[in-house]
Design an enzyme around this catalytic site. Sequence first.
Site, short mmCIF file in Angstrom:
data_model
loop_
_atom_site.label_atom_id
_atom_site.label_comp_id
_atom_site.label_asym_id
_atom_site.label_seq_id
_atom_site.Cartn_x
_atom_site.Cartn_y
_atom_site.Cartn_z
N GLN A 113 115.68 8.26 101.56
CA GLN A 113 116.50 7.68 102.61
C GLN A 113 116.14 8.24 103.98
OE1 GLN A 113 118.51 4.97 101.72
NE2 GLN A 113 117.24 5.43 99.93
N HIS A 121 113.72 6.31 106.33
CA HIS A 121 114.13 5.13 107.09
C HIS A 121 114.12 5.38 108.59
CE1 HIS A 121 115.51 1.94 104.35
NE2 HIS A 121 115.82 2.90 103.51
N GLU A 149 127.39 6.14 102.10
CA GLU A 149 126.85 4.81 101.83
C GLU A 149 126.30 4.77 100.40
OE1 GLU A 149 123.42 1.78 103.61
OE2 GLU A 149 123.33 3.93 104.02
N HIS A 150 125.44 5.72 100.07
CA HIS A 150 124.88 5.87 98.73
C HIS A 150 125.28 7.24 98.19
CE1 HIS A 150 121.81 3.57 101.15
NE2 HIS A 150 121.96 2.72 100.15
N ASP A 189 118.14 -0.13 96.14
CA ASP A 189 117.56 -0.76 97.32
C ASP A 189 116.81 -2.04 96.97
OD1 ASP A 189 118.49 1.07 99.16
OD2 ASP A 189 116.70 2.32 99.10
N HIS A 245 163.98 -21.28 112.17
CA HIS A 245 163.24 -21.24 110.91
C HIS A 245 164.12 -21.73 109.76
CE1 HIS A 245 160.35 -18.88 113.13
NE2 HIS A 245 159.60 -18.64 112.05
#
Length: 439
Positions: free
Chosen positions: A262, A265, A331-332, A365, A424
Amino acid sequence: MLNRIDLRGTASIPRGVLPRATFDVAAALEEIQPLLDAIRHHGAAPIRKITAERDGVELDSLRVPAQALTDALDALDPELHEALTEAIARVRKVHSDQRRTDLVTEFRVGGTVPGGTVTERFIPVGRVGLYVPGGLAVLASSVVMNVVPAQLAGVPDVAVASPPQRDTGLPDATTLAVCAMLGVDEVYAVGGPAAIGMFAYGTDECVPVDMITGPGNIYVTAAKRAVRGLVAIDAEAGTTEIAVLADDTADPEHVAADLISQAEHDPKAASVLVTPSTELADAVDTALTGQVAAAKHSGRISAALSGEQSGTILVDDLEHGLRVVDAYAAEHLEIQTRGARELAMRVRNAGAIFVGAYSPVSLGDYCAGSNHILPTGGCARHSPGLSVQSFLRGVHVVDYSEEALREVAPYVTTLALAEDLPAHGTAVTIRFDKPAASS
């Protein structure tokens, strides 16, 4: 290589002590707001201008010609075609199980006679704009993760945008080929916040969309924040992140490789190890040194691993570690421990969870079948990843008979008067208080 944070003996876990990238969306929004305003008022002209300045590409048309999609698919490497075909099949299989059917709830008058129903219909968004990044890493796999759930949800109108490459003036060839594989023929050579503005406000070539999804850099995120409300968005995504909860049974070479996967990236990517084992932490640092030196993108990997957003967190035991990863909300999240499956089922906050030694994040992924468009920056505490349900709207259809309304009318009027909204109640009672017709 990884900074260390020692939380041993710490009962509470303040969010501020956990490693996290600085992510100033407000500052980025201030920078790109003039571009969005220009697109809103002038359409394609400012998009062409910024594309020439930033990407070095002069665009006659924003839309990619159909022939370019066909050519990209024809030129696709057979081995890559096979891998993409398998990835698409697995993502379709998982996401097919997410489709919803209408839900009908029935109310009976006096508990016996059918009289009222509330039907929840799940209606797909009419038109979506799917963004596919093309910066440091060109993520053709994100086409699969965006398009497949949208198609399975029944979205009738799908458009894709991805930055043009300087040498071709078109988006990445693999991205175009995947679009062709999935039957998407509306593709735009537009990147960054300009793509978000195009989708939100429209141009002479691109009809405005109802929803925008897909990952991107901080400027894409800022643009999505700016147009949220005018259109729906999936999330305000930050740079990718991985957390690994591991004990002394984990292989340090595997853990190091997963953290690196990761980190490659982006220099701002986050890689976090949570462990009660100082021996494992030391072994992972040693493994990282060797693996990073041999990696293709060693420069940005080193920057990511040594940044404030990455680190090793030492905890008392796995129970303590579980509380830490829930507070971090990665996230992961990988679980490489004894009883990994049992621990994974107790995690509350994570975008996606990868269990054991043979479920690395890289599998998710591409080919696990799960979606890789996931919440970042701690948003997994409250937001899910992209799915078929992201593209569906639940709409209630209320159908009551006269008898069913009459039965519930006293409750409606009581609640209306309690809220000082007598009209109402009148809207209900007027249906039963009509004067009798004269003879």
